[in-house]
Motif scaffolding. Structure first.
Motif, PDB file in Angstrom:
ATOM      1  N   GLN A 279     -12.912  -0.943  -4.209  1.00 22.21           N
ATOM      2  CA  GLN A 279     -13.002  -2.444  -4.917  1.00 22.21           C
ATOM      3  C   GLN A 279     -11.681  -3.212  -4.995  1.00 22.21           C
ATOM      4  N   THR A 280     -10.683  -2.515  -5.190  1.00 25.94           N
ATOM      5  CA  THR A 280      -9.302  -3.366  -5.190  1.00 25.94           C
ATOM      6  C   THR A 280      -9.291  -3.929  -4.093  1.00 25.94           C
ATOM      7  N   CYS A 281      -9.441  -3.366  -2.684  1.00 26.18           N
ATOM      8  CA  CYS A 281      -9.114  -4.024  -1.640  1.00 26.18           C
ATOM      9  C   CYS A 281     -10.228  -5.268  -1.281  1.00 26.18           C
ATOM     10  N   ALA A 282     -11.395  -4.732  -1.620  1.00 27.28           N
ATOM     11  CA  ALA A 282     -12.532  -5.771  -1.459  1.00 27.28           C
ATOM     12  C   ALA A 282     -12.274  -7.001  -2.280  1.00 27.28           C
ATOM     13  N   MET A 283     -11.520  -6.862  -3.456  1.00 26.21           N
ATOM     14  CA  MET A 283     -11.348  -8.002  -4.360  1.00 26.21           C
ATOM     15  C   MET A 283     -10.377  -9.178  -3.523  1.00 26.21           C
ATOM     16  N   TYR A 284      -9.351  -8.307  -2.892  1.00 28.18           N
ATOM     17  CA  TYR A 284      -8.429  -9.427  -2.354  1.00 28.18           C
ATOM     18  C   TYR A 284      -8.990  -9.676  -0.649  1.00 28.18           C
ATOM     19  N   GLY A 285     -10.231  -9.105  -0.380  1.00 27.13           N
ATOM     20  CA  GLY A 285     -10.659  -9.383   1.158  1.00 27.13           C
ATOM     21  C   GLY A 285      -9.730  -8.549   2.085  1.00 27.13           C
ATOM     22  N   ALA A 286      -9.240  -7.473   1.891  1.00 23.44           N
ATOM     23  CA  ALA A 286      -8.613  -6.527   2.901  1.00 23.44           C
ATOM     24  C   ALA A 286      -9.566  -5.451   3.335  1.00 23.44           C
ATOM     25  N   GLN A 287      -9.337  -4.770   4.394  1.00 24.35           N
ATOM     26  CA  GLN A 287      -9.938  -3.575   4.943  1.00 24.35           C
ATOM     27  C   GLN A 287      -9.116  -2.521   4.477  1.00 24.35           C
ATOM     28  N   VAL A 288      -9.729  -1.351   4.504  1.00 15.92           N
ATOM     29  CA  VAL A 288      -8.983  -0.086   3.886  1.00 15.92           C
ATOM     30  C   VAL A 288      -9.835   1.055   4.575  1.00 15.92           C
ATOM     31  N   ASP A 289      -8.793   2.123   4.797  1.00 15.63           N
ATOM     32  CA  ASP A 289      -9.253   3.409   5.165  1.00 15.63           C
ATOM     33  C   ASP A 289      -8.719   4.578   4.032  1.00 15.63           C
ATOM     34  N   PHE A 290      -9.659   4.981   3.630  1.00 17.39           N
ATOM     35  CA  PHE A 290      -9.291   5.975   2.487  1.00 17.39           C
ATOM     36  C   PHE A 290      -9.564   7.473   2.845  1.00 17.39           C
ATOM     37  N   ARG A 291      -8.515   8.177   3.264  1.00 15.40           N
ATOM     38  CA  ARG A 291      -8.915   9.800   3.474  1.00 15.40           C
ATOM     39  C   ARG A 291      -8.272  10.605   2.197  1.00 15.40           C
ATOM     40  N   TYR A 292      -8.960  11.675   2.015  1.00 14.32           N
ATOM     41  CA  TYR A 292      -8.529  12.666   1.015  1.00 14.32           C
ATOM     42  C   TYR A 292      -8.615  13.891   1.512  1.00 14.32           C
TER      43      TYR A 292
END
Length: 392
Positions: A279-292
């Motif tokens: 949601q933080t990245c979407a707010m700024y219009g960025a793409q993101v890859d999150f791995r845990y």
């Protein structure tokens, strides 16, 4: 016949030689070829049958007593760390960039000493002692799980282990019942924005700004989302982006760790992290890859075996020197043994301010007071024999 304590005292000079030899010849996780060969040779010379690991460099020895009884496992880890030894001592590491900065050389030596003493006392052993010399504790997925997969704790009734701890004075020991050491997970966040001129930020999607915002936002999970009585840590350990002062970076990567004491807390944090990152990245219009990446589970000591530690420890060290430990945010793959077999993991003091032995683990100047090996050996023998005598 000498007492166990007298035997250990007599053996101590040889234990010091062994520990210093291992300290001079460290091997990092998954590369413990010579260390495991050394351990195997020592056990074979004692007449203890061994089994070599099928995957990795584990060594398992088994000492059967003359009397019937349960099987107790004792574990030592063998791997070193990719750290340059900075100590000015004759036994400093001879391998550039590698050292025993966590005491595993002393753990291995302690268990070899125990094997030597108990091999002379088979007539009084009520059951079997299984010696687990484990590789790769330092790096997930670790050496415990493969060792378990090869049957190392099949038929084991109880398991014990110690960690020599330089931040605790010599002569003391600590643990706690239930959750003791944290689960350790790792996360990776790769942000893709839109690069551009540092003077024209309105034409970009600033990945550094977004990464910085994430560092702050992730801290709200521990402070505002989790129960404040539930210990947890979320730490961003590295952030990489950009190459020039006047260029807004298109990509930013974050890497960090999560520490928890329950599977429920781990799952809750992971899901909330995912929401915040996306949601933080979407707010700024960025793409993101999150791995845990799920790492070691928490070390959870058995209640009854922890009580045994406090009883045996008080007899050996004095009641005031055996204490309830605070929660430890470091992790240990000894946790995998405790998921399957009742047991207890204990910290044994190895620090000595008068001798200048005060540096923390994983430090280039790390060292231990070597007499701590005697305390650890006495404790592990005491726990094993107390259990065997009770359950024979």
């Amino acid at each position: 016949m000498k007492t166990i304590e007298q035997q250990l005292e007599q053996l101590f000079p040889e234990m010091v030689k062994r520990r210093r030899f291992l300290h001079q010849h460290p091997e990092v996780s998954y590369q413990e070829k010579e260390t495991s060969a050394y351990v195997a040779k020592c056990l074979e010379e004692l007449g203890i049958p061994i089994k070599r690991g099928e995957k990795g460099y584990s060594v398992t020895g088994e000492l059967k007593g003359d009397l019937p009884g349960p099987t107790v496992a004792l574990r030592a880890d063998m791997d070193a760390l990719p750290i340059q030894d900075a100590k000015s001592v004759e036994y400093a590491s001879k391998t550039p960039g590698v050292m025993h900065a966590c005491g595993h050389d002393a753990h291995t030596t302690t268990l070899l000493g125990i094997a030597e003493v108990l091999s002379t006392r088979k007539s009084e052993l009520r059951g079997t002692i299984r010696f687990l010399f484990q590789p790769a504790e330092e790096i997930s997925p670790g050496g415990a799980a493969p060792l378990i997969g090869e049957g190392a704790i099949d038929g084991v009734d109880a398991v014990y282990g110690v960690h020599l701890w330089s931040q605790m004075p010599i002569g003391e020991a600590q643990t706690r019942s239930g959750a003791f050491m944290a689960a350790a997970d790792e996360f990776f966040i790769d942000i893709k924005g839109k690069g551009g001129h540092g003077g024209l930020p309105h034409q970009t999607i600033d990945s550094v700004l977004i990464g910085s915002q994430l560092v702050v936002n992730l801290q709200t999970i521990a402070s505002r989302y989790m129960d404040p009585t539930e210990p947890c840590v979320i730490s961003v350990g590295s952030i990489h982006a950009g190459s020039s002062f006047n260029v807004i970076a298109e990509t930013c990567s974050l890497n960090g760790t999560v520490r928890t004491f329950s599977i429920e807390a781990r799952d809750r944090i992971r899901e909330q992290m995912r929401k915040i990152v996306e949601q933080t990245c979407a707010m700024y219009g960025a793409q993101v890859d999150f791995r845990y990446k799920v790492g070691y589970p928490p070390v959870v000591n058995d209640e009854k075996e922890t009580e045994r530690f406090f009883k045996v420890g008080a007899d050996l060290f004095g009641k005031s020197n055996v204490q309830v430990s605070p929660y430890i945010m470091a992790a240990e793959d000894f946790a995998y043994y405790l998921e399957r077999v009742p047991g207890c993991f204990v910290f044994v003091g190895a620090g000595n301010k008068d001798a200048g032995i005060v540096m923390p683990h994983h430090h280039p100047l790390f060292d231990i007071d070597e007499t701590s090996m005697l305390h650890a050996a006495r404790l592990l023998i005491g726990l094993a024999m107390d259990y065997m005598n009770e359950h024979a």
